[in-house]
Design an enzyme around this catalytic site. Structure first.
Site, PDB file in Angstrom:
ATOM      1  N   ARG A  28       0.826  -1.209   0.000  1.00  0.00           N
ATOM      2  CA  ARG A  28       0.000   0.000   0.000  1.00  0.00           C
ATOM      3  C   ARG A  28       0.862   1.262   0.000  1.00  0.00           C
ATOM      4  NH1 ARG A  28      -2.628  -2.989   4.242  1.00  0.00           N
ATOM      5  NH2 ARG A  28      -4.492  -4.024   3.431  1.00  0.00           N
ATOM      6  N   CYS A  51      -7.618 -19.865  13.625  1.00  0.00           N
ATOM      7  CA  CYS A  51      -8.539 -19.932  14.765  1.00  0.00           C
ATOM      8  C   CYS A  51      -9.874 -20.566  14.375  1.00  0.00           C
ATOM      9  CB  CYS A  51      -8.788 -18.534  15.321  1.00  0.00           C
ATOM     10  SG  CYS A  51      -7.304 -17.677  15.871  1.00  0.00           S
TER      11      CYS A  51
END
Length: 462
Positions: A28, A51
């Site tokens: 970016r 997770c």
């Protein structure tokens, strides 16, 4: 476009949260004409939620791809050269290069770098015992691990599962296997499940697990894993008994994956994780950064370095690293150790220090435990909640909070996480202006009830 080699090259080792967050943030800030980015990933996937694996295994998440935040193709479309199934095998710090091996072909090559990000994650702890590497024994750390476990579950005729360990992964995998129709036994070395809680709170988790149909075997050390005629697992053996198993899941924790870093002479902490400064730069190395499960981080409550492998931290590390690599400035100040999980509808949360953590660093403390409800007692579907709070002796500084309860319990720990980060006392917490309406909490929120009791106990100790 003709790209000059005068542009810098960033090499990223590891294609999940920290590594690809760093790569994306750097991109970016600097375009491909300024910064070339090469990312090595030994698995098949990038930017995924480890997770979420227990919920995929258990069927709550129906499609593996739902766990992938950004595919390799999406990264490549942003001029990030992602090389899958490519494992970095050597790090030459002086020569600023890495040796990588194609996992499928075995072909090796060197790649030079100007800046390096080490995001090698953590590896499941495999006990050093007979049978630990047998077919049907699984660690669950990556999407590839999750797929391998599901493949075993599809092939296995039997329906008996043993989970070794009762931390977050062990507890979540036990529930996942129950949801898949398995008969589940959890063998746990500790006195109660969830050693991230004090035992008096862990016993509440124990009750919930047994209520779900899980057999808990506490204070048991696995000594070996037995295999059948074809080499597949058939039982887990402890000092006191033998537990039949058609599949075994290892949930005894993880260690930082710092084999490369250690071989290259990079600084490691007492828990085996890389040591970095606040900018996530590896200490003593101007052009190397590291983040995610392979690093140690500052515990803001105890003031010591800890290894806390959580995706929330990894993504923040990546943002900090990418900003610094891209020419900006960012720091990661540390953590307070906040985590939340569940067993069926029982929510489990903690932040800060347990009693043994406080004792280990020489802190004197007062401890209180209160029972309250998630909503006003007269409001429908109000459920019980237990909150335990630790405050420093004499000063009253908040040291830690643990919460176990039903719906609405878990995320209340965020109140305590903010208070810990701000260095508040229990007394100061009692004045917090929290939202109230009967559907959401009692007039005195359970966390504030615990704070009042802790503040009173501290005053009594002066």
């Amino acid at each position: 476009m003709n790209m000059s080699r005068t542009r810098e090259r960033l090499v990223v080792i590891g294609g999940d949260a920290a590594g690809m967050s760093a790569a994306s943030q750097a991109r970016r800030l600097k375009g491909p004409d300024e910064l070339e980015i090469v990312a090595f990933e030994r698995g098949h996937f990038t930017s995924y939620s480890a997770c979420g694996i227990p919920y995929w295994v258990g069927g709550d998440v129906t499609d593996r791809d739902q766990l992938i935040a950004r595919t390799p193709e999406e990264h490549r479309a942003r001029d990030i050269d992602v090389r899958l199934r490519t494992e970095v095998t050597e790090l030459d710090v002086d020569g600023r290069r890495v040796r990588a091996r194609d996992v499928d072909s075995g072909e090796e090559s060197w790649t030079s770098y100007d800046k390096l990000v080490i995001a090698t994650g953590a590896r499941p702890i495999r006990p050093d015992m007979p049978g630990a590497d047998a077919a049907g024994v699984h660690g669950v750390q990556t999407l590839d691990d999750g797929q391998a476990l599901l493949d075993t579950l599809e092939r296995t005729r039997g329906r008996r599962a043993v989970v070794v360990g009762a931390g977050y992964i062990g507890v979540e995998m036990a529930e996942a296997l129950i949801n898949r129709g398995y008969e589940v036994t959890v063998v746990n070395r500790g006195s109660e499940p969830m050693s991230t809680l004090d035992p008096d709170m862990g016993c509440l988790v124990h009750e919930a697990m047994e209520g779900l149909g899980i057999t808990m075997v506490n204070e048991a050390e696995v000594t070996k894993i037995l295999t059948g005629d074809e080499g597949a697992v058939r039982a887990v053996v402890t000092q006191d008994g033998e537990f039949p198993a058609d599949v075994v899941v290892l949930g005894i924790g993880v260690r930082p994956e710092t084999t490369l870093a250690e071989a290259a002479g990079l600084p490691l902490g007492p828990h085996g994780g890389l040591l970095t400064d606040r900018s996530m730069r590896v200490r003593g190395h101007e052009n190397i950064w590291s983040g995610g499960d392979c690093v140690e981080v500052l515990d803001l409550v105890s003031g010591q370095d800890r290894h806390i492998p959580l995706g929330t931290h990894a993504n923040k590390h990546g943002q900090v690293i990418g900003t610094n690599v891209g020419g900006g400035y960012a720091t990661f100040p540390g953590v307070v150790g906040t985590a939340v999980s569940k067993v069926c509808d029982l929510e489990i949360a903690r932040t800060g220090l347990r009693e043994k953590d406080a004792r280990r660093v020489g802190l004197r403390f007062e401890s209180v435990t209160i029972e309250s409800t998630s909503r006003a007692g007269y409001y429908p579907n109000s459920s019980p909640m237990t909150v335990k709070m630790l405050a420093e002796h004499r000063t009253g500084r908040l040291l830690g909070v643990q919460i176990v309860g039903r719906e609405g319990a878990g995320k209340r720990v965020d109140i305590a996480a903010v208070a810990l980060t701000a260095g508040m006392t229990a007394e100061q917490m009692t004045t917090l202006d929290l939202g109230y309406a009967p559907p959401f909490s009692p007039v005195w929120d359970p966390v504030l009830v615990a704070a009042r009791k802790a503040a009173a106990k501290v005053r009594g100790s002066l």
